[in-house]
Design a protein around this motif. Structure first.
Motif, PDB file in Angstrom:
ATOM      1  N   ASN A  14       0.813  -1.212   0.000  1.00 21.57           N
ATOM      2  CA  ASN A  14       0.000   0.000   0.000  1.00 21.57           C
ATOM      3  C   ASN A  14       0.848   1.265   0.000  1.00 21.57           C
ATOM      4  O   ASN A  14       0.386   2.323  -0.399  1.00 21.57           O
ATOM      5  CB  ASN A  14      -0.934   0.025   1.210  1.00 21.57           C
ATOM      6  CG  ASN A  14      -1.994  -1.055   1.118  1.00 21.57           C
ATOM      7  OD1 ASN A  14      -2.366  -1.462   0.026  1.00 21.57           O
ATOM      8  ND2 ASN A  14      -2.460  -1.533   2.255  1.00 21.57           N
ATOM      9  N   ARG A  16       3.347   1.901  -1.832  1.00 21.99           N
ATOM     10  CA  ARG A  16       3.701   2.265  -3.206  1.00 21.99           C
ATOM     11  C   ARG A  16       2.548   2.942  -3.941  1.00 21.99           C
ATOM     12  O   ARG A  16       2.700   3.361  -5.069  1.00 21.99           O
ATOM     13  CB  ARG A  16       4.153   1.029  -3.977  1.00 21.99           C
ATOM     14  CG  ARG A  16       5.487   0.501  -3.475  1.00 21.99           C
ATOM     15  CD  ARG A  16       5.833  -0.752  -4.176  1.00 21.99           C
ATOM     16  NE  ARG A  16       5.023  -1.830  -3.581  1.00 21.99           N
ATOM     17  CZ  ARG A  16       5.225  -3.105  -3.753  1.00 21.99           C
ATOM     18  NH1 ARG A  16       6.184  -3.504  -4.534  1.00 21.99           N
ATOM     19  NH2 ARG A  16       4.474  -4.002  -3.159  1.00 21.99           N
ATOM     20  N   ASN A  17       1.420   3.061  -3.297  1.00 20.36           N
ATOM     21  CA  ASN A  17       0.257   3.704  -3.880  1.00 20.36           C
ATOM     22  C   ASN A  17       0.543   5.199  -4.071  1.00 20.36           C
ATOM     23  O   ASN A  17       1.118   5.850  -3.207  1.00 20.36           O
ATOM     24  CB  ASN A  17      -0.938   3.503  -2.929  1.00 20.36           C
ATOM     25  CG  ASN A  17      -2.219   4.036  -3.482  1.00 20.36           C
ATOM     26  OD1 ASN A  17      -2.242   4.765  -4.459  1.00 20.36           O
ATOM     27  ND2 ASN A  17      -3.307   3.671  -2.834  1.00 20.36           N
ATOM     28  N   MET A  18       0.141   5.761  -5.198  1.00 22.47           N
ATOM     29  CA  MET A  18       0.401   7.177  -5.498  1.00 22.47           C
ATOM     30  C   MET A  18      -0.259   8.105  -4.479  1.00 22.47           C
ATOM     31  O   MET A  18       0.313   9.128  -4.108  1.00 22.47           O
ATOM     32  CB  MET A  18      -0.075   7.513  -6.913  1.00 22.47           C
ATOM     33  CG  MET A  18       0.250   8.934  -7.317  1.00 22.47           C
ATOM     34  SD  MET A  18       2.001   9.323  -7.231  1.00 22.47           S
ATOM     35  CE  MET A  18       2.529   8.857  -8.845  1.00 22.47           C
ATOM     36  N   ASP A  19      -1.451   7.735  -4.000  1.00 23.51           N
ATOM     37  CA  ASP A  19      -2.124   8.569  -2.999  1.00 23.51           C
ATOM     38  C   ASP A  19      -1.318   8.644  -1.706  1.00 23.51           C
ATOM     39  O   ASP A  19      -1.255   9.692  -1.064  1.00 23.51           O
ATOM     40  CB  ASP A  19      -3.533   8.043  -2.706  1.00 23.51           C
ATOM     41  CG  ASP A  19      -4.499   8.328  -3.841  1.00 23.51           C
ATOM     42  OD1 ASP A  19      -4.239   9.284  -4.601  1.00 23.51           O
ATOM     43  OD2 ASP A  19      -5.498   7.597  -3.968  1.00 23.51           O
ATOM     44  N   THR A  20      -0.697   7.536  -1.322  1.00 27.87           N
ATOM     45  CA  THR A  20       0.129   7.524  -0.109  1.00 27.87           C
ATOM     46  C   THR A  20       1.351   8.410  -0.283  1.00 27.87           C
ATOM     47  O   THR A  20       1.677   9.216   0.592  1.00 27.87           O
ATOM     48  CB  THR A  20       0.572   6.085   0.232  1.00 27.87           C
ATOM     49  OG1 THR A  20      -0.581   5.265   0.355  1.00 27.87           O
ATOM     50  CG2 THR A  20       1.390   6.053   1.503  1.00 27.87           C
TER      51      THR A  20
END
Length: 190
Positions: A14, A16-20
């Motif tokens: 998670n 690596r998620n762009m939102d994070t």
């Protein structure tokens, strides 16, 4: 930071998620924006311990004035109030001769107390949706506005500090004072 990012990217998919990633950058953008202004104080040989308290008072002023005024008016009044605090700090340090440590530490305590008195120690909620769009929307449906603000302000402060006479004067005045002090010290030892 790089090692922690690599570890978290491996340990949690998670992460690596762009939102994070954008969320982490957005959280850092607030401190970065404050740091741009602090760079001038540090470059000129001073510092300001009251920055966090000024930011808190500015937030309180905005939160209280938004229901009374339109949010543009509340923001302008809050900025003027924070400029007045900076002006007062500058006068006390430069003209009266009080130490920057004492002046800004005292101002920090005064402003924290003022914020608590104004709000009666309670949280003031801003409910206007138009104000929330300033920081909660996404530019191009991807990038949160604080990241864009940080990038624009970085460019402005970089150019102002490194490419203008004004910025060079700040850097040169500190270098001159250090060189003068070093020469005075060497002269006294001889």
């Amino acid at each position: 930071i790089i090692a922690a990012s690599i570890f978290l990217a491996i340990a949690s998919p998670n992460f690596r998620n762009m939102d994070t990633i954008l969320g982490i950058i957005m959280q850092g953008s607030y401190g970065a924006i404050i740091a741009f202004g602090m760079t001038f104080a540090i470059t000129s040989g001073g510092f300001d311990l009251s920055v966090e308290a000024v930011m808190g008072l500015t937030s309180v002023i905005i939160a209280i004035l938004i229901p009374i005024l339109v949010f543009a008016g509340a923001i302008i009044i809050a900025i003027l109030a924070s400029c007045f605090v900076g002006f007062l700090n500058g006068v006390l340090i430069a003209k009266v001769g009080i130490s920057p440590l004492i002046t800004t530490l005292s101002m920090q305590v005064i402003l924290r107390g003022a914020s608590l008195i104004i709000t009666n120690g309670r949280q003031v909620v801003i409910s206007q949706k138009s104000f929330m769009l300033i920081g909660a929307s996404k530019a191009f449906n991807i990038i949160p506005p604080p990241i864009l603000y940080m990038a624009v302000l970085f460019a402005i402060f970089y150019i102002l500090l490194n490419q203008t006479t004004f910025g060079r004067h700040f850097a040169a005045s500190l270098s001159y004072e250090k060189a003068e002090k070093k020469c005075r010290t060497k002269w006294l030892t001889y």
